[in-house]
Scaffold this active site. Structure first.
Site, PDB file in Angstrom:
ATOM      1  N   ASP A  86       0.889  -1.227  -0.089  1.00  0.00           N
ATOM      2  CA  ASP A  86       0.014  -0.056   0.019  1.00  0.00           C
ATOM      3  C   ASP A  86       1.105   1.240   0.002  1.00  0.00           C
ATOM      4  O   ASP A  86       1.590   1.487   0.936  1.00  0.00           O
ATOM      5  CB  ASP A  86      -1.161  -0.095   1.178  1.00  0.00           C
ATOM      6  CG  ASP A  86      -2.223   0.861   1.042  1.00  0.00           C
ATOM      7  OD1 ASP A  86      -1.858   2.038   0.619  1.00  0.00           O
ATOM      8  OD2 ASP A  86      -3.239   0.303   1.149  1.00  0.00           O
ATOM      9  N   SER A 136      -6.610   4.218  -1.814  1.00  0.00           N
ATOM     10  CA  SER A 136      -6.594   2.883  -1.932  1.00  0.00           C
ATOM     11  C   SER A 136      -7.895   2.201  -2.141  1.00  0.00           C
ATOM     12  O   SER A 136      -7.801   0.953  -2.785  1.00  0.00           O
ATOM     13  CB  SER A 136      -6.337   2.344  -0.413  1.00  0.00           C
ATOM     14  OG  SER A 136      -4.661   2.764  -0.046  1.00  0.00           O
ATOM     15  N   GLU A 263      -6.950  -9.262  24.461  1.00  0.00           N
ATOM     16  CA  GLU A 263      -5.437  -8.764  24.582  1.00  0.00           C
ATOM     17  C   GLU A 263      -5.386  -7.524  25.308  1.00  0.00           C
ATOM     18  O   GLU A 263      -4.486  -7.432  26.150  1.00  0.00           O
ATOM     19  CB  GLU A 263      -4.914  -8.671  22.947  1.00  0.00           C
ATOM     20  CG  GLU A 263      -3.523  -8.376  23.257  1.00  0.00           C
ATOM     21  CD  GLU A 263      -2.759  -8.398  21.852  1.00  0.00           C
ATOM     22  OE1 GLU A 263      -3.352  -8.588  20.770  1.00  0.00           O
ATOM     23  OE2 GLU A 263      -1.745  -8.030  21.552  1.00  0.00           O
ATOM     24  N   PHE A 312      -5.366 -10.195  14.884  1.00  0.00           N
ATOM     25  CA  PHE A 312      -4.150 -10.276  15.798  1.00  0.00           C
ATOM     26  C   PHE A 312      -4.236  -8.816  16.605  1.00  0.00           C
ATOM     27  O   PHE A 312      -3.459  -8.875  17.417  1.00  0.00           O
ATOM     28  CB  PHE A 312      -3.148 -10.551  15.052  1.00  0.00           C
ATOM     29  CG  PHE A 312      -2.854 -11.836  14.428  1.00  0.00           C
ATOM     30  CD1 PHE A 312      -2.773 -13.044  15.305  1.00  0.00           C
ATOM     31  CD2 PHE A 312      -3.135 -12.012  12.946  1.00  0.00           C
ATOM     32  CE1 PHE A 312      -2.512 -14.139  14.800  1.00  0.00           C
ATOM     33  CE2 PHE A 312      -2.915 -13.148  12.631  1.00  0.00           C
ATOM     34  CZ  PHE A 312      -2.647 -14.271  13.283  1.00  0.00           C
ATOM     35  N   GLU A 356      -1.392  -7.912   1.729  1.00  0.00           N
ATOM     36  CA  GLU A 356      -1.186  -6.583   1.662  1.00  0.00           C
ATOM     37  C   GLU A 356      -0.126  -6.174   2.738  1.00  0.00           C
ATOM     38  O   GLU A 356      -0.279  -6.518   3.891  1.00  0.00           O
ATOM     39  CB  GLU A 356      -2.364  -5.735   2.107  1.00  0.00           C
ATOM     40  CG  GLU A 356      -2.226  -4.449   1.855  1.00  0.00           C
ATOM     41  CD  GLU A 356      -3.334  -3.462   2.484  1.00  0.00           C
ATOM     42  OE1 GLU A 356      -3.116  -2.088   2.113  1.00  0.00           O
ATOM     43  OE2 GLU A 356      -3.882  -3.597   3.365  1.00  0.00           O
ATOM     44  N   ASP A 361       1.949   2.294   3.779  1.00  0.00           N
ATOM     45  CA  ASP A 361       1.266   3.688   3.585  1.00  0.00           C
ATOM     46  C   ASP A 361       1.086   4.263   4.765  1.00  0.00           C
ATOM     47  O   ASP A 361       1.487   5.818   4.643  1.00  0.00           O
ATOM     48  CB  ASP A 361      -0.226   3.123   2.804  1.00  0.00           C
ATOM     49  CG  ASP A 361      -1.131   4.410   2.811  1.00  0.00           C
ATOM     50  OD1 ASP A 361      -0.841   5.289   1.990  1.00  0.00           O
ATOM     51  OD2 ASP A 361      -2.083   4.533   3.489  1.00  0.00           O
ATOM     52  N   HIS A 365       2.332   8.178   5.333  1.00  0.00           N
ATOM     53  CA  HIS A 365       1.357   9.441   5.742  1.00  0.00           C
ATOM     54  C   HIS A 365       1.969  10.350   7.047  1.00  0.00           C
ATOM     55  O   HIS A 365       1.731  11.306   7.441  1.00  0.00           O
ATOM     56  CB  HIS A 365      -0.025   8.839   6.160  1.00  0.00           C
ATOM     57  CG  HIS A 365      -0.679   8.612   4.774  1.00  0.00           C
ATOM     58  ND1 HIS A 365      -1.165   9.589   3.923  1.00  0.00           N
ATOM     59  CD2 HIS A 365      -1.520   7.463   4.552  1.00  0.00           C
ATOM     60  CE1 HIS A 365      -1.963   9.045   3.006  1.00  0.00           C
ATOM     61  NE2 HIS A 365      -2.145   7.580   3.326  1.00  0.00           N
ATOM     62  N   ASP A 402      -0.837   0.192  -4.951  1.00  0.00           N
ATOM     63  CA  ASP A 402      -2.339   1.040  -5.469  1.00  0.00           C
ATOM     64  C   ASP A 402      -1.898   2.315  -5.842  1.00  0.00           C
ATOM     65  O   ASP A 402      -2.449   2.798  -6.616  1.00  0.00           O
ATOM     66  CB  ASP A 402      -3.106   0.994  -4.156  1.00  0.00           C
ATOM     67  CG  ASP A 402      -2.709   1.314  -2.809  1.00  0.00           C
ATOM     68  OD1 ASP A 402      -1.397   1.396  -2.690  1.00  0.00           O
ATOM     69  OD2 ASP A 402      -3.320   1.015  -1.813  1.00  0.00           O
TER      70      ASP A 402
HETATM   71 ZN   LIG Z   1      -2.948   6.328   2.077  1.00  0.00          ZN
END
Ligand SMILES: [Zn+2]
Length: 585
Positions: A86, A136, A263, A312, A356, A361, A365, A402
């Site tokens: 990504d 995306s 968790e 997870f 993925e 990504d 960002h 992407d």
């Molecule tokens: Zn993004």
């Protein structure tokens, strides 16, 4: 659909070079052992004339041409794995291979990540029907359905407006994963993000709003009109077998509101409809294994596990850099990939798997190059794991992104300079303060090799933050080295994992980029990836070289006389087909 004679249509054609395959002057070499002819694509006024059907046919034509040019027609992939990094732009890949090589103590510039060693590659043009620089959701929809669509849309064509649930009905686009499931293949989607996030959702979901990941996020109107969140869509997947394997984060989206996360005592389920989707999944698949930590995953006898759901983390999984510190322990992307393949390869019909690397990504960002490169290296390790668990003779592996980001790899650092370091060039720029060879900007200050065009690493003063270099996560109390203009990086450790590279424009989150991304491919059909293609053509190259998926499209009436899927399949027809016992395996 279009019954104009071919020559007449060529006369009407606009100068759209990608579509010239329909004209006699661009006739492609007849492929060996195949009579597939070029696909006519109607000439249209762009962008106004673009329709879902036009995109589908356009992608099919590009794939037929590319495959014929490369003599790849007739190559058959039993298994297909799509790896999606990504936001993994070309500068990110270049910086990540330097990072990965230097971390291993070898020459970084010449080091090759696993997928950079693939024999075939192409460039993919990523714009969406309404966005020059894409998101995306629309991009992954293009890769998974062969049809470009709007930003924010998952598995739905460009026709409805965003969040218009009622209008999205009938505009659903059938995905590769859905076709594979209907064909009796095993299917999987794994990610480091929430399994309901845009990229994985585009393998199994359909909504005109990517943010509808859990029912609590849907508008009352959308609910009333029958739209269902992605978590529910994953568990209610209508094809006989559903997803064979699904792994990632996003656990609380499957848990009823108020239920405590196993968790984290301070995290609770988010579902307002009272559904316990994990319990429902277990009831639906009594032989399957549900796991929520690494230890449970490692304890499974995968070759005898018919179905696997792994959630997870309550939300996204940790960055690779933080993974070892996770409370309950979570698997790496490579471990998830290897585990998924062990489950999927039990099926003699083959499988479709999407993997993925979703947090490349997120790091970009955040304006944090370290984590972006580290995530990309982990993604490359996952590709290695797939290579180790499959046979290149029957498995097509496609690695792509992407969309791009704004990270740049620039300056004139000398060979071997640390990729996260400030630019150090020739010794004639020697600096008496001890920064041997540091290159200097016009004001005499050092600068890093990696930087961003925009994002939170802006070092000037704004109405939100004082001047100075920034750390990840963005924390105003941590500002150091406050100075006028650019900070003096000779006093900053830019190789610190938490250092945020400078950006020009101050934005809370750095943005995507609009240029092409790369496609790397290996296995049957891989050589059809060459030149520059529109992103939706990736779907068509895959389905044209996957006999079972292609046959499924032909059953839906999508194929021409040569058996090439050229007409957009109707989602309702696919639904009907998967629910008809006669076609069940
Ligand atoms: Zn993004």
């Amino acid at each position: 659909m279009n019954h104009l004679p071919r020559l007449a249509r060529c006369g009407l054609m606009l100068a759209v070079t990608a579509l010239l395959s329909a004209c006699a002057s661009q006739a492609v070499t007849p492929p060996q052992g195949s009579r597939a002819a070029a696909i006519d694509v109607p000439a249209i006024q762009r962008p106004d004339g673009e329709t879902p059907q036009w995109w589908f046919r356009n992608g099919a034509a590009q794939a037929v041409q590319a495959s014929a040019q490369a003599n790849a027609r007739g190559q058959k992939a039993k298994n297909v794995i799509v790896f999606l990094g990504d936001g993994m732009s070309i500068p990110t890949i270049a910086a990540a291979h330097v990072y990965a090589g230097q971390r291993k103590g070898v020459d970084g510039e010449s080091y090759r990540l696993s997928f950079e060693q693939f024999p075939f590659s192409a460039l993919s043009r990523t714009y969406e029907t309404d966005q020059q620089t894409p998101d995306s959701a629309g991009t992954m929809t293009a890769i998974m359905t062969g049809v470009k669509t709007r930003g924010g849309f998952i598995g739905v064509s460009q026709v409805p407006r965003r969040q218009d649930c009622a209008a999205s009905k009938g505009q659903e686009l059938v995905t590769t994963l859905e076709l594979a499931a209907a064909a009796g293949m095993s299917t999987g989607a794994i990610t480091t993000t929430r399994i309901t996030h845009a990229t994985p959702a585009a393998t199994y979901g359909h909504l005109p709003e990517r943010n509808w990941e859990v029912d609590a996020e849907l508008t009352p109107e959308a609910k009333a009109q029958g739209c269902k969140d992605f978590a529910a869509q994953l568990v209610d997947f209508p094809a006989i077998d559903g997803l064979t394997v699904a792994m990632g984060g996003g656990r609380t989206e499957f848990m009823p509101a108020g239920e405590t996360d196993p968790e984290y005592a301070n995290k609770v389920g988010q579902r307002l409809d009272g559904r316990d989707l994990i319990a429902e999944w277990r009831a639906k698949h009594p032989g399957g294994a549900y796991v929520w930590n690494d230890k449970q995953l490692k304890a499974l006898d995968l070759a005898h596990t018919p179905r696997l759901l792994g959630l997870f983390e309550p939300s996204h999984m940790n960055f690779e850099h933080e993974r070892a510190k996770d409370k309950a322990g979570e698997p790496s992307l490579a471990e998830m990939t290897a585990s998924a393949i062990e489950v999927l390869k039990q099926n003699p019909n083959g499988f479709f798997l999407m993997v993925e690397g979703g947090r490349i990504d997120h790091a970009l960002h955040a304006g944090n190059a370290y984590r972006a490169l580290d995530e990309t290296a982990a993604f490359a390790d996952a590709v290695s794991a797939a290579l180790a668990h499959t046979d290149p003779a029957d498995t097509l592996i496609v690695v792509t992104a992407d969309h791009s980001h704004t990270m740049t790899f620039a300056g004139y650092p000398k060979r071997g300079n640390g990729i996260l370091d400030v630019v150090k060039g020739h010794t004639d720029s020697y600096d008496e303060e001890g920064g041997a060879g540091m290159a200097r900007d016009a004001a005499g200050k050092p600068y890093t090799t990696l930087g961003f065009a925009n994002g939170p690493g802006y070092t000037g003063a704004s109405n939100r933050q004082p001047e100075g270099s920034k750390r990840y996560p963005h924390n105003p109390s941590e500002y150091e080295h406050i100075s006028k203009g650019r900070p003096d990086l000779s006093k900053v450790d830019t190789t610190d994992p938490d250092y945020m590279q400078e950006s020009i424009v101050p934005l809370k989150a750095e943005t995507h980029g609009g240029e092409d991304v790369a496609v790397f491919a290996n296995g049957p059909g891989a050589q059809a990836f060459h030149g520059e293609i529109e992103q939706n053509a990736i779907f068509h190259v895959i389905v044209q070289h996957s006999p079972l998926i292609r046959a499924e499209l032909c059953k839906l009436g999508s194929c021409n006389a040569d058996g090439v899927p050229v007409d957009r399949p109707a989602y309702q027809a696919w639904l009907k087909q998967v629910n008809t016992p006669a076609v069940k395996q």
